[in-house]
Design a protein around this motif. Structure first.
Motif, PDB file in Angstrom:
ATOM      1  N   LEU A  71       5.403   0.503  35.447  1.00 37.02           N
ATOM      2  CA  LEU A  71       6.187   0.109  34.280  1.00 37.02           C
ATOM      3  C   LEU A  71       6.631  -1.348  34.323  1.00 37.02           C
ATOM      4  CD1 LEU A  71       8.394   3.329  34.162  1.00 37.02           C
ATOM      5  CD2 LEU A  71       6.351   2.852  32.805  1.00 37.02           C
ATOM      6  N   THR A  72       6.359  -2.039  35.432  1.00 35.47           N
ATOM      7  CA  THR A  72       6.788  -3.427  35.564  1.00 35.47           C
ATOM      8  C   THR A  72       5.664  -4.280  36.160  1.00 35.47           C
ATOM      9  OG1 THR A  72       7.688  -3.141  37.796  1.00 35.47           O
ATOM     10  CG2 THR A  72       9.199  -2.766  35.948  1.00 35.47           C
ATOM     11  N   ALA A  73       5.700  -5.568  35.847  1.00 37.06           N
ATOM     12  CA  ALA A  73       4.769  -6.525  36.433  1.00 37.06           C
ATOM     13  C   ALA A  73       5.414  -7.903  36.352  1.00 37.06           C
ATOM     14  CB  ALA A  73       3.439  -6.519  35.677  1.00 37.06           C
ATOM     15  N   SER A  74       5.015  -8.797  37.249  1.00 33.43           N
ATOM     16  CA  SER A  74       5.563 -10.152  37.202  1.00 33.43           C
ATOM     17  C   SER A  74       4.524 -11.164  37.648  1.00 33.43           C
ATOM     18  CB  SER A  74       6.828 -10.262  38.065  1.00 33.43           C
ATOM     19  OG  SER A  74       6.521 -10.093  39.433  1.00 33.43           O
ATOM     20  N   TRP A  75       4.727 -12.369  37.189  1.00 30.17           N
ATOM     21  CA  TRP A  75       3.854 -13.494  37.496  1.00 30.17           C
ATOM     22  C   TRP A  75       4.732 -14.675  37.892  1.00 30.17           C
ATOM     23  CZ3 TRP A  75       3.310  -9.867  33.894  1.00 30.17           C
ATOM     24  CH2 TRP A  75       2.074  -9.220  33.766  1.00 30.17           C
ATOM     25  N   GLY A  76       4.229 -15.480  38.838  1.00 33.73           N
ATOM     26  CA  GLY A  76       4.948 -16.696  39.222  1.00 33.73           C
ATOM     27  C   GLY A  76       6.297 -16.417  39.852  1.00 33.73           C
ATOM     28  N   ASP A  77       6.359 -15.471  40.782  1.00 32.27           N
ATOM     29  CA  ASP A  77       7.612 -15.127  41.471  1.00 32.27           C
ATOM     30  C   ASP A  77       8.739 -14.800  40.507  1.00 32.27           C
ATOM     31  OD1 ASP A  77       6.545 -15.388  44.055  1.00 32.27           O
ATOM     32  OD2 ASP A  77       6.934 -17.539  44.071  1.00 32.27           O
ATOM     33  N   GLY A  78       8.407 -14.062  39.458  1.00 32.07           N
ATOM     34  CA  GLY A  78       9.435 -13.624  38.517  1.00 32.07           C
ATOM     35  C   GLY A  78       9.689 -14.571  37.362  1.00 32.07           C
ATOM     36  N   ALA A  79       8.887 -15.634  37.232  1.00 30.92           N
ATOM     37  CA  ALA A  79       9.059 -16.555  36.102  1.00 30.92           C
ATOM     38  C   ALA A  79       8.684 -15.860  34.793  1.00 30.92           C
ATOM     39  CB  ALA A  79       8.225 -17.815  36.294  1.00 30.92           C
ATOM     40  N   ILE A  80       7.752 -14.909  34.885  1.00 31.55           N
ATOM     41  CA  ILE A  80       7.314 -14.115  33.737  1.00 31.55           C
ATOM     42  C   ILE A  80       7.375 -12.658  34.178  1.00 31.55           C
ATOM     43  CG2 ILE A  80       5.402 -13.607  32.172  1.00 31.55           C
ATOM     44  CD1 ILE A  80       4.417 -16.532  32.831  1.00 31.55           C
ATOM     45  N   VAL A  81       8.165 -11.857  33.473  1.00 32.28           N
ATOM     46  CA  VAL A  81       8.348 -10.455  33.846  1.00 32.28           C
ATOM     47  C   VAL A  81       8.046  -9.571  32.644  1.00 32.28           C
ATOM     48  CG1 VAL A  81      10.020  -8.708  34.599  1.00 32.28           C
ATOM     49  CG2 VAL A  81      10.088 -11.005  35.589  1.00 32.28           C
ATOM     50  N   LEU A  82       7.246  -8.547  32.871  1.00 37.20           N
ATOM     51  CA  LEU A  82       6.929  -7.569  31.833  1.00 37.20           C
ATOM     52  C   LEU A  82       7.476  -6.216  32.261  1.00 37.20           C
ATOM     53  CD1 LEU A  82       3.742  -7.065  29.820  1.00 37.20           C
ATOM     54  CD2 LEU A  82       4.566  -5.147  31.178  1.00 37.20           C
ATOM     55  N   ARG A  83       8.124  -5.540  31.314  1.00 38.03           N
ATOM     56  CA  ARG A  83       8.586  -4.159  31.528  1.00 38.03           C
ATOM     57  C   ARG A  83       8.094  -3.345  30.341  1.00 38.03           C
ATOM     58  NH1 ARG A  83      14.199  -2.763  32.365  1.00 38.03           N
ATOM     59  NH2 ARG A  83      14.571  -3.704  30.334  1.00 38.03           N
ATOM     60  N   CYS A  84       7.491  -2.212  30.611  1.00 38.38           N
ATOM     61  CA  CYS A  84       6.971  -1.349  29.561  1.00 38.38           C
ATOM     62  C   CYS A  84       7.783  -0.065  29.529  1.00 38.38           C
ATOM     63  CB  CYS A  84       5.497  -1.031  29.819  1.00 38.38           C
ATOM     64  SG  CYS A  84       4.733  -0.065  28.498  1.00 38.38           S
ATOM     65  N   GLY A  85       8.057   0.410  28.302  1.00 37.26           N
ATOM     66  CA  GLY A  85       8.824   1.641  28.154  1.00 37.26           C
ATOM     67  C   GLY A  85      10.315   1.405  28.062  1.00 37.26           C
ATOM     68  N   VAL A  86      10.707   0.182  27.701  1.00 36.31           N
ATOM     69  CA  VAL A  86      12.135  -0.121  27.553  1.00 36.31           C
ATOM     70  C   VAL A  86      12.653   0.559  26.285  1.00 36.31           C
ATOM     71  CG1 VAL A  86      11.973  -2.325  28.790  1.00 36.31           C
ATOM     72  CG2 VAL A  86      11.727  -2.286  26.290  1.00 36.31           C
ATOM     73  N   ASP A  87      13.957   0.688  26.196  1.00 35.45           N
ATOM     74  CA  ASP A  87      14.582   1.238  24.995  1.00 35.45           C
ATOM     75  C   ASP A  87      14.424   0.272  23.835  1.00 35.45           C
ATOM     76  OD1 ASP A  87      15.456   3.524  26.340  1.00 35.45           O
ATOM     77  OD2 ASP A  87      17.381   2.616  26.878  1.00 35.45           O
ATOM     78  N   ARG A  88      14.489   0.808  22.646  1.00 38.48           N
ATOM     79  CA  ARG A  88      14.419  -0.013  21.435  1.00 38.48           C
ATOM     80  C   ARG A  88      15.651  -0.908  21.397  1.00 38.48           C
ATOM     81  NH1 ARG A  88      16.158  -0.149  16.081  1.00 38.48           N
ATOM     82  NH2 ARG A  88      14.536  -0.658  14.575  1.00 38.48           N
ATOM     83  N   PRO A  89      15.456  -2.225  21.327  1.00 43.43           N
ATOM     84  CA  PRO A  89      16.610  -3.135  21.284  1.00 43.43           C
ATOM     85  C   PRO A  89      17.430  -2.940  20.007  1.00 43.43           C
ATOM     86  CG  PRO A  89      14.598  -4.330  21.827  1.00 43.43           C
ATOM     87  CD  PRO A  89      14.188  -2.957  21.386  1.00 43.43           C
ATOM     88  N   ALA A  90      18.742  -2.940  20.131  1.00 43.45           N
ATOM     89  CA  ALA A  90      19.630  -2.820  18.974  1.00 43.45           C
ATOM     90  C   ALA A  90      19.412  -3.972  18.006  1.00 43.45           C
ATOM     91  CB  ALA A  90      21.088  -2.784  19.442  1.00 43.45           C
ATOM     92  N   LYS A  91      18.995  -5.111  18.507  1.00 44.11           N
ATOM     93  CA  LYS A  91      18.760  -6.299  17.680  1.00 44.11           C
ATOM     94  C   LYS A  91      17.695  -6.038  16.613  1.00 44.11           C
ATOM     95  CE  LYS A  91      19.572 -10.786  17.191  1.00 44.11           C
ATOM     96  NZ  LYS A  91      20.841 -11.282  16.743  1.00 44.11           N
ATOM     97  N   MET A  92      16.854  -5.024  16.803  1.00 43.34           N
ATOM     98  CA  MET A  92      15.827  -4.716  15.808  1.00 43.34           C
ATOM     99  C   MET A  92      16.431  -4.216  14.499  1.00 43.34           C
ATOM    100  SD  MET A  92      12.516  -3.215  17.728  1.00 43.34           S
ATOM    101  CE  MET A  92      11.635  -4.206  18.923  1.00 43.34           C
ATOM    102  N   ASP A  93      17.692  -3.785  14.525  1.00 44.99           N
ATOM    103  CA  ASP A  93      18.370  -3.350  13.308  1.00 44.99           C
ATOM    104  C   ASP A  93      18.956  -4.520  12.518  1.00 44.99           C
ATOM    105  OD1 ASP A  93      17.831  -0.670  13.846  1.00 44.99           O
ATOM    106  OD2 ASP A  93      19.651  -0.435  15.027  1.00 44.99           O
ATOM    107  N   ASP A  94      18.939  -5.697  13.098  1.00 46.47           N
ATOM    108  CA  ASP A  94      19.505  -6.885  12.460  1.00 46.47           C
ATOM    109  C   ASP A  94      18.476  -7.507  11.520  1.00 46.47           C
ATOM    110  OD1 ASP A  94      20.568  -9.343  11.752  1.00 46.47           O
ATOM    111  OD2 ASP A  94      20.963  -9.991  13.817  1.00 46.47           O
ATOM    112  N   PRO A  95      18.741  -7.519  10.213  1.00 43.30           N
ATOM    113  CA  PRO A  95      17.768  -8.093   9.277  1.00 43.30           C
ATOM    114  C   PRO A  95      17.570  -9.595   9.475  1.00 43.30           C
ATOM    115  CG  PRO A  95      19.807  -7.540   8.136  1.00 43.30           C
ATOM    116  CD  PRO A  95      19.931  -7.020   9.535  1.00 43.30           C
TER     117      PRO A  95
END
Length: 158
Positions: A71-95
């Motif tokens: 569910l996680t991966a990183s590149w460049g010692d954590g400079a780029i981090v990917l997480r899959c399966g995160v919760d839907r961000p509340a910010k998505m409700d903001d028009p």
């Protein structure tokens, strides 16, 4: 009253310990990667995505220095981090929320204080989050690098 300052002399093992501690950073992104806890259906999409992720992103090698997880991966010692399966961000409700498209994949943009940008896929059956260090704050290259893998493995929810 006279005060004297004595020089502190460290033995070899203590000096190595001090130097090792100085090289560690409490802001190490890889050390603080939280593994999401998605449903089994979403975890299956994430497992497929994990297998398709690129070996390099923005010139950084994949190192997966965080917790060992599909569910996680990183590149460049954590400079780029990917997480899959995160919760839907509340910010998505903001028009007024900001977003971007990178090679056919839509991403919500969030800018946490004192950190680089965080992007989360939209219109997908699994939410994929990419966090970038401030060095990549104005570079869409990392998102474009993930687009083929996301499009291949995480179906659209539209």
């Amino acid at each position: 009253m006279t005060s004297f300052r004595r020089p502190v002399l460290l033995g070899p093992s203590a000096a190595v310990l001090v130097l090792a501690a100085a090289g560690c950073s409490t802001t190490d992104a890889a050390a603080s990667i939280t593994v999401p806890t998605p449903t089994p259906e979403v975890a299956a999409y994430c497992d497929a995505l994990h297998k398709e992720l690129p070996a390099t992103v923005a010139g950084q090698n994949r190192d997966d220095s965080g917790p060992k997880s599909e569910l996680t991966a990183s590149w460049g010692d954590g400079a780029i981090v990917l997480r899959c399966g995160v919760d839907r961000p509340a910010k998505m409700d903001d028009p007024m929320a900001k977003g971007t498209d990178a090679d056919g994949v839509n991403w919500l943009l969030e800018q946490p204080e004192d950190a680089g940008p965080r992007f989360t896929t939209t219109y997908r059956k699994a939410y994929v989050e990419v966090t970038l260090s401030t060095a990549y704050a104005h570079d869409a290259g990392p998102l474009a690098a993930f687009a083929p893998a996301v499009m291949k493995t995480v179906p659209s929810s539209l």
